[in-house]
Design an enzyme around this catalytic site. Structure first.
Site, PDB file in Angstrom:
ATOM      1  N   HIS A   1       4.773   3.746 -13.423  1.00 24.61           N
ATOM      2  CA  HIS A   1       5.693   4.505 -12.556  1.00 24.61           C
ATOM      3  C   HIS A   1       6.519   5.531 -13.339  1.00 24.61           C
ATOM      4  O   HIS A   1       6.170   6.689 -13.376  1.00 24.61           O
ATOM      5  CB  HIS A   1       6.599   3.589 -11.728  1.00 24.61           C
ATOM      6  CG  HIS A   1       5.862   2.777 -10.724  1.00 24.61           C
ATOM      7  ND1 HIS A   1       5.111   3.344  -9.714  1.00 24.61           N
ATOM      8  CD2 HIS A   1       5.738   1.432 -10.559  1.00 24.61           C
ATOM      9  CE1 HIS A   1       4.560   2.396  -8.983  1.00 24.61           C
ATOM     10  NE2 HIS A   1       4.909   1.227  -9.472  1.00 24.61           N
TER      11      HIS A   1
ATOM     12  N   PRO B   1      -4.457  -0.475  -3.426  1.00 27.56           N
ATOM     13  CA  PRO B   1      -5.332   0.211  -2.463  1.00 27.56           C
ATOM     14  C   PRO B   1      -5.264  -0.369  -1.057  1.00 27.56           C
ATOM     15  O   PRO B   1      -5.406   0.366  -0.079  1.00 27.56           O
ATOM     16  CB  PRO B   1      -6.726   0.032  -3.073  1.00 27.56           C
ATOM     17  CG  PRO B   1      -6.478  -0.079  -4.536  1.00 27.56           C
ATOM     18  CD  PRO B   1      -5.178  -0.833  -4.660  1.00 27.56           C
TER      19      PRO B   1
ATOM     20  N   TYR C   1       1.374  -8.065   2.415  1.00 29.37           N
ATOM     21  CA  TYR C   1       0.325  -8.856   1.771  1.00 29.37           C
ATOM     22  C   TYR C   1      -0.198  -9.957   2.693  1.00 29.37           C
ATOM     23  O   TYR C   1      -1.173 -10.632   2.359  1.00 29.37           O
ATOM     24  CB  TYR C   1       0.850  -9.492   0.475  1.00 29.37           C
ATOM     25  CG  TYR C   1       0.812  -8.570  -0.715  1.00 29.37           C
ATOM     26  CD1 TYR C   1      -0.343  -8.448  -1.491  1.00 29.37           C
ATOM     27  CD2 TYR C   1       1.917  -7.819  -1.080  1.00 29.37           C
ATOM     28  CE1 TYR C   1      -0.387  -7.605  -2.589  1.00 29.37           C
ATOM     29  CE2 TYR C   1       1.886  -6.972  -2.174  1.00 29.37           C
ATOM     30  CZ  TYR C   1       0.729  -6.872  -2.927  1.00 29.37           C
ATOM     31  OH  TYR C   1       0.689  -6.028  -4.014  1.00 29.37           O
TER      32      TYR C   1
ATOM     33  N   GLN D   1      -2.752  -1.369   0.554  1.00 34.37           N
ATOM     34  CA  GLN D   1      -1.590  -0.852   1.278  1.00 34.37           C
ATOM     35  C   GLN D   1      -1.552   0.670   1.390  1.00 34.37           C
ATOM     36  O   GLN D   1      -0.980   1.205   2.333  1.00 34.37           O
ATOM     37  CB  GLN D   1      -0.286  -1.302   0.593  1.00 34.37           C
ATOM     38  CG  GLN D   1       0.193  -2.670   1.020  1.00 34.37           C
ATOM     39  CD  GLN D   1      -0.325  -3.757   0.108  1.00 34.37           C
ATOM     40  OE1 GLN D   1      -1.183  -3.495  -0.721  1.00 34.37           O
ATOM     41  NE2 GLN D   1       0.172  -4.966   0.263  1.00 34.37           N
TER      42      GLN D   1
ATOM     43  N   ASP E   1      -2.183   1.422  -7.767  1.00 30.86           N
ATOM     44  CA  ASP E   1      -1.186   0.383  -7.491  1.00 30.86           C
ATOM     45  C   ASP E   1      -1.738  -0.664  -6.523  1.00 30.86           C
ATOM     46  O   ASP E   1      -2.114  -1.756  -6.943  1.00 30.86           O
ATOM     47  CB  ASP E   1       0.110   0.995  -6.962  1.00 30.86           C
ATOM     48  CG  ASP E   1       1.294   0.032  -7.051  1.00 30.86           C
ATOM     49  OD1 ASP E   1       1.068  -1.141  -7.399  1.00 30.86           O
ATOM     50  OD2 ASP E   1       2.435   0.448  -6.795  1.00 30.86           O
TER      51      ASP E   1
ATOM     52  N   GLU F   1      10.538   2.720 -11.649  1.00 30.59           N
ATOM     53  CA  GLU F   1      10.236   3.014 -10.243  1.00 30.59           C
ATOM     54  C   GLU F   1      11.533   3.156  -9.457  1.00 30.59           C
ATOM     55  O   GLU F   1      11.623   3.947  -8.522  1.00 30.59           O
ATOM     56  CB  GLU F   1       9.362   1.909  -9.654  1.00 30.59           C
ATOM     57  CG  GLU F   1       8.860   2.195  -8.252  1.00 30.59           C
ATOM     58  CD  GLU F   1       7.950   1.091  -7.718  1.00 30.59           C
ATOM     59  OE1 GLU F   1       7.216   1.359  -6.755  1.00 30.59           O
ATOM     60  OE2 GLU F   1       7.967  -0.036  -8.262  1.00 30.59           O
TER      61      GLU F   1
END
Length: 747
Positions: free
Chosen positions: A594, A651, A379, A653, A649, A575
């Site tokens: 998830h 975009p 991030y 990354q 989730d 997850e």
């Protein structure tokens, strides 16, 4: 009187049950990360050794049985072919409609073309004894009742069809009750200001007090001193723990695991046969449907984080553009002095002109697999937290102006695409009580509104970080900072008009963080109350989830009473981590994001199917963090009939294109060989799952979208074949009716 009720003494789970639940919890937590990866079997029942042992066990029970003639007769009746009934159209609000024998005749719908149905004859409870089958049905029945109870108390969604079956089992009349439905803010009319404050309700002046982690509402100060809160539905912790312990025991019972595993295998095989027989007929339906295809049917990104809602190229382009325009503008403040954008980049020893998507380094790669800590570092553009604070935060020197502009540009792209929508998450941390005020001020002052976006609040589970730095005295203070301002804005909306307007655009709460981090704490009656939780250790996932749900439940009742929109609880779940996360979500979450670990528990997976709990899956995200794409259970869940949607989730990354949601669909379609009908079904699920208003769903899905089955599908808008909808509905009803048949034999 109900036909089937649990005795009063069974409702109170005794010490033995609680001890058993604790053993189950301990076994789930122990060696959580490695055991399932080492085992070559998804579930234990696939193992040939356990399969032979189960057969031997059943044979042993049969040979040792010294039952009376009545028991043998009952066993014979249980083993013969049973003709199951399926509810079709609602001919009466008090009685389930039936058809002729399932095997000799097929249900007919006015709007569904003829298609080939899969008919199963023989022992519907094969693999388990009749006694075990009855135990299984009792357990599944009670589990569904538990979920229905928690959904109705909090004004969250529970489908009509299982509710009808539950009332039928109880011997009661089912009556449609729309008062339990969630309330969403209607869409802004043309020419109307989405940030208007002149229509806010009047202030009530109620008093608030947090008690044991839950906000209580009092009509006046005298009521506070007498501890006489308003008659709202407040949570009961002991009941919740009893229900939780029951579910813990249920998912560990051998017969229940065997039965649900066999039913799930049946559902998967049945769909594959259905596809083989009817795929061309479904395609024919879609080809005859004018002006509608996958591209122009509505689809919603049901799980996306606002801080990463743009792709990496978009962020890079914006950084360069801002430098061209605002190079000499003061944008950042340090302890020493204020810095212009040019000085900030000089301090970082870089120039925006030299940046590339590679040097930006925000994309997740091989290094982030099983490393959530490294993923969080992504991030930070170029690894610099200063750039994250400047471009991806709402609270900074320029009051989040750059972040707001980026989000508006993403919204403009969605409007241009027309048929794509998104539900970005904004963060409330619970570190201080003024977070809500700052966030709502940012939202309103920057006039962040897009007709293709609805908003959610995510609460990171990072109490341990704040406690270790002494920002919070105890966990109760974190809950107070999260929920008290929302209650105050609900009671006195005119006291903080910006927050009141902001809450109109919020549809739900999310609970986020790395699930693979184990707390080792089992939520029980012995757990410290939130105000007593002064440890630096993080509470468990269930502890977080319960207190979030408890406050949302009270808040929704208050807001519904005031004619305001309500909120859904939609956490990240499954997850990674223990199965207890998914068990908790089954009880109290409207839907989840998830859900990968459902493949490890046939009981929970089957319950998620029966209750049609929506799951927002993100295979590309999972591929970089926890699970390789080819091993993702997305296709398996879709075939079995779980209600799944696709989401992006992050975009920034995980995606490369301007339309990350279409990228997600395209890759899934290629890898899993999805048909057009499959993709349109997933898109329709996403619209049903999301928090857009009733009026918009009517426009996107059809007037009868609240009806289940083909009656609720408008192929002209959804592009989902009626044959597919009929198959899904009949299969769902078949499984629910099995439970009803099993309980009838106990009478």
């Amino acid at each position: 009187m109900p036909l089937f009720k649990l005795p009063a003494e069974e409702k109170q789970i005794d010490d033995a049950m609680r001890n058993f639940a604790e053993k189950v919890f301990a076994s789930e937590v122990k060696d959580e990360g490695g055991r399932q990866e080492i085992s070559p079997f998804d579930v234990d029942e696939i193992c040939p050794i356990s399969h032979h042992e189960m057969q031997a066990h059943i044979f042993h029970l049969e040979t040792l049985s010294t039952s009376t003639e009545a028991r043998r007769k009952k066993r014979f009746q249980g083993r013969k072919t049973v003709n199951l009934s399926i509810p079709l159209s609602e001919t009466s609000s008090t009685k389930l409609s039936h058809i002729d024998e399932y095997i000799s005749s097929s249900p007919t719908y006015q709007t569904v073309p003829d298609f080939q149905r899969v008919q199963i004859t023989g022992d519907y409870a094969s693999g388990v004894t009749v006694e075990d089958f009855e135990i299984v049905c009792k357990g599944l029945y009670r589990a569904l009742c538990i979920r229905e109870k928690y959904m109705q108390k909090s004004f969250q969604r529970f489908p009509k069809t299982p509710s009808k079956y539950l009332r039928n089992i109880d011997g009661e009349a089912w009556v449609a009750n729309e008062s339990f439905y969630p309330v969403f803010t209607p869409p802004v009319k043309k020419g109307e200001d989405p940030f208007r404050t002149d229509n806010l309700p009047e202030n009530l002046g109620y008093h608030l007090k947090m008690k044991d982690g839950v906000v209580y509402v009092y009509p006046n100060e005298a009521a506070v001193s007498k501890d006489e809160p308003k008659p709202l539905p407040y949570p009961n912790l002991d009941t919740f723990l009893d229900d939780m312990n029951f579910l813990l025991a249920l998912i560990a019972q051998g017969p229940v695991k065997t039965y649900t595993h066999r039913r799930l295998k049946f559902l998967s095989s049945k769909f594959q046969v259905h596809q083989m027989l009817n795929e061309m007929d479904e395609l024919k339906e879609l080809k005859n449907n004018p002006h509608r295809d996958f591209y122009n049917c509505r689809k919603v990104d049901t799980h996306i984080h606002a801080a990463a809602c743009m792709n990496q190229k978009h962020l890079l382009r914006f950084i360069k553009k801002s430098y061209q325009i605002d190079a000499d503008r003061v944008v950042y403040s340090t302890k020493e002095k204020n810095l212009t954008l040019k000085e900030l980049f000089a301090k970082l020893k870089m120039h925006p002109y030299d940046l590339t998507v590679d040097s930006l380094d925000v994309h997740a790669g091989r290094q982030t697999f099983q490393r959530f800590d490294k993923f969080n570092d992504k991030y930070n553009p170029v690894g610099a937290s200063e750039l994250r604070d400047l471009y991806l935060k709402t609270d900074n020197y320029i009051n989040g102006e750059y972040f707001a502009t980026i989000i508006k540009e993403v919204g403009a792209d969605l409007v241009e695409a027309k048929y794509q929508h998104a539900e970005p998450r904004l963060s409330i941390y619970g570190r201080s009580p003024d977070e809500w005020s700052k966030l709502s001020s940012w939202f309103v002052c920057n006039r962040i509104h897009c007709p293709n976006m609805t908003w959610m609040i995510q609460v990171p589970r990072i109490y341990d970080v704040f406690r270790s730095k002494n920002f919070l005295p105890h966990f109760g203070k974190m809950l107070e900072n999260i929920f008290m301002p929302v209650f105050e804005a609900t009671i006195n909306p005119q006291a903080d008009p910006e927050l009141s307007v902001f809450l109109k655009h919020i549809t739900g709460f999310d609970s986020v963080d790395d699930e693979s981090k184990h707390s080792g704490h089992m939520f029980s009656s012995k757990s410290p109350k939130p105000q007593e939780w002064t440890l630096e250790k993080n509470p468990s996932y269930t502890y977080y989830a319960y207190y979030m749900y408890a406050n949302i439940m009270v808040l929704n009742s208050l807001r519904k009473e005031r004619g305001m929109n309500t909120f859904l609880f939609r956490p990240h779940c499954g997850e990674a981590g223990a199965l207890t996360h998914l068990m908790t979500a089954f009880m109290i979450a409207d839907d989840i994001s998830h859900g990968l670990n459902l493949k490890k528990s046939p009981v929970l997976q089957y319950l998620f199917f029966l209750a049609q709990i929506p799951i927002a899956m993100s295979p590309l995200s999972n591929n970089s963090l926890f699970l390789e794409y080819a091993k993702n259970p997305f296709l398996d869940f879709l075939q079995k009939g779980l209600m799944i949607s696709l989401s992006t989730d992050d975009p920034m990354q995980f995606h490369f294109t301007k339309e990350p949601l279409m990228e997600e669909y395209a890759i899934a379609a290629q890898v899993f060989k999805l048909s057009t009908c499959d993709m349109c079904e997933v898109a329709r699920n996403s619209v049903l799952q999301c928090g857009i208003s009733h009026e918009e769903k009517v426009k996107f899905l059809g007037d009868n979208y609240l009806e289940e089955g083909p009656a609720g599908n408008d192929i002209r808008r959804t592009n989902v074949a009626q044959i597919r909808m009929a198959y899904r509905y009949e299969t769902w009803c078949y499984e629910l009716n099995l439970i009803a048949e099993g309980l009838k034999s106990t009478e």
